[in-house]
Design an enzyme around this catalytic site. Structure first.
Site, PDB file in Angstrom:
ATOM      1  N   TYR A 165       0.838  -1.207   0.000  1.00  0.00           N
ATOM      2  CA  TYR A 165       0.000   0.000   0.000  1.00  0.00           C
ATOM      3  C   TYR A 165       0.876   1.262   0.000  1.00  0.00           C
ATOM      4  O   TYR A 165       0.657   2.186  -0.800  1.00  0.00           O
ATOM      5  CB  TYR A 165      -0.940  -0.038   1.223  1.00  0.00           C
ATOM      6  CG  TYR A 165      -1.595   1.293   1.504  1.00  0.00           C
ATOM      7  CD1 TYR A 165      -2.611   1.769   0.675  1.00  0.00           C
ATOM      8  CD2 TYR A 165      -1.197   2.077   2.580  1.00  0.00           C
ATOM      9  CE1 TYR A 165      -3.196   2.999   0.914  1.00  0.00           C
ATOM     10  CE2 TYR A 165      -1.774   3.306   2.820  1.00  0.00           C
ATOM     11  CZ  TYR A 165      -2.774   3.767   1.992  1.00  0.00           C
ATOM     12  OH  TYR A 165      -3.341   4.994   2.224  1.00  0.00           O
ATOM     13  N   TYR A 198     -13.041  11.704   0.217  1.00  0.00           N
ATOM     14  CA  TYR A 198     -13.089  11.473   1.671  1.00  0.00           C
ATOM     15  C   TYR A 198     -14.460  11.853   2.228  1.00  0.00           C
ATOM     16  O   TYR A 198     -15.473  11.627   1.581  1.00  0.00           O
ATOM     17  CB  TYR A 198     -11.979  12.256   2.390  1.00  0.00           C
ATOM     18  CG  TYR A 198     -10.611  12.114   1.779  1.00  0.00           C
ATOM     19  CD1 TYR A 198     -10.075  10.856   1.511  1.00  0.00           C
ATOM     20  CD2 TYR A 198      -9.854  13.224   1.470  1.00  0.00           C
ATOM     21  CE1 TYR A 198      -8.805  10.729   0.971  1.00  0.00           C
ATOM     22  CE2 TYR A 198      -8.583  13.111   0.934  1.00  0.00           C
ATOM     23  CZ  TYR A 198      -8.068  11.859   0.686  1.00  0.00           C
ATOM     24  OH  TYR A 198      -6.831  11.747   0.154  1.00  0.00           O
ATOM     25  N   VAL A 239      -3.350  13.397  -0.359  1.00  0.00           N
ATOM     26  CA  VAL A 239      -2.794  14.417   0.550  1.00  0.00           C
ATOM     27  C   VAL A 239      -1.606  15.166  -0.044  1.00  0.00           C
ATOM     28  O   VAL A 239      -1.182  16.185   0.497  1.00  0.00           O
ATOM     29  CB  VAL A 239      -2.369  13.854   1.924  1.00  0.00           C
ATOM     30  CG1 VAL A 239      -3.559  13.596   2.809  1.00  0.00           C
ATOM     31  CG2 VAL A 239      -1.483  12.641   1.791  1.00  0.00           C
TER      32      VAL A 239
END
Ligand code: GLN
Length: 336
Positions: free
Chosen positions: A203, A255, A273
């Protein structure tokens, strides 16, 4: 092929858009993110605060850039789109759905809340869900599983040299306690089954691949054209997968701002981000935006401004009441 005059007009419009969106409303940036520093306040930012790029790639492969379209930055959460696509390609829709849902969570991207009715993460666009899709990527060993994940990103971008940035990955590893904690918690509840450390590592590596806004736009255009890369002509995944991935981007890609985004902008998108946003106009274009200042949700402040304006001016919202057949070169503001 658009005429040189049309190309010039589109490029001019993009430059104007960039100039208009450059000014951020005071106080709108809550923080910036850097893999080595974590989140830091806007007053501590340097030149990275000024970096700003918009790229648009059409399904015919035409590309238009404004600003710093060659600045490289980590994919971060944007990688979740491709991990989900690969999990779907490897296991099919129904099997993936038993492991990760398609419901907006209403929670922050790194939330430790799960869909307890089904004992699975809410969706693949938050960290918990992306840990599941990372686990679902097939391969003979960990090296091959990571290689396949990155290879798909390369195919989407049409860039063979796309790769994990070692410095970013080291910094992400050093700050991964929450992701590790999430993964262990999930295994204890039966939501992950395998080697948790290897899954977290995969990940983080996918998050650490460096791209440009131009790459994001090509990746978006590939989704817009049913997983066919318009620059290389390669069908990078089965066409049907685009519908699945785009649906989840529309409802879960931003989100816990996703509902507001669907209401306001009305197009599938994903943020990270690092300040990137990838937005897709199905059947038409992919858009990549980079600007590092983030709002409280972790979405790029200027990135949202750009996407909102494009959607408004060109009448792109999927539920716009009348199909305004506007093109980038000539769109006028829709009524408020
Ligand atoms: N690597 C980051 C994390 O896992 C990516 C998150 C994001 O872009 N929202 O926390």
């Amino acid at each position: 092929m658009p005429s040189p005059e049309i190309r010039r007009r589109i490029a001019h419009r993009l430059d104007e858009l960039l100039a208009r969106c450059r000014a951020e409303p005071a106080g709108s940036v809550a923080h910036l993110y850097d893999p080595a520093r974590g989140y830091y306040p806007p007053e501590e930012a340097g030149e990275e605060r000024e970096e700003f790029a918009i790229s648009v790639v059409t399904v015919d492969g035409e590309r238009y850039d404004a600003g710093d379209a060659e600045v490289a930055f980590p994919l971060q959460s944007l990688s979740k789109v491709f991990a989900y696509g690969l999990a779907l390609a490897d296991h099919g829709r129904d099997a993936v759905l038993t492991r990760v849902g398609v419901e907006p969570s209403g929670d922050a991207f790194n939330s430790l809340r799960f869909d307890e009715r089904h004992m699975r993460p809410y969706n693949p666009m938050v960290n918990a869900g992306a840990l599941v899709t990372s686990e679902l990527i097939d391969g003979r060993d960990d090296a091959e599983r990571l290689e396949r994940a990155i290879a798909l990103q390369r195919d989407f971008a049409g860039r063979e040299d796309l790769d994990v940035d070692r410095g970013t990955l080291d910094a992400e590893r050093a700050a991964a306690d929450r992701n590790r904690g999430t993964a262990y918690l999930m295994r204890s509840a039966g939501m992950l089954h395998g080697d948790v450390d290897a899954t977290v590592e995969r990940y983080l590596a996918q998050c650490s691949v460096h791209v440009t806004a131009g790459d994001l736009a090509v990746m978006g255009a590939t989704l817009a054209d049913g997983c066919r890369n318009p620059r290389t002509g390669t069908q990078v995944m089965p066409r049907r997968r685009a519908r699945d991935v785009l649906s989840v981007m529309l409802t879960c890609g931003m989100y816990d701002y996703a509902g507001h985004w669907a209401f306001d902008v009305g197009l599938p998108a994903k943020s990270g981000v690092s300040g990137g946003i990838l937005m897709v106009v199905p059947g038409k274009v992919g858009i990549g935006v980079l600007s590092r200042g983030l709002d409280a949700y972790g979405n790029s402040v200027r990135g949202i401004a750009v996407c909102r304006e494009l959607s408004d001016r060109l009448g792109l919202h999927v539920f716009a009441s009348e199909a305004e057949d506007a093109v980038l070169a000539g769109g006028e503001p829709a009524e408020g």
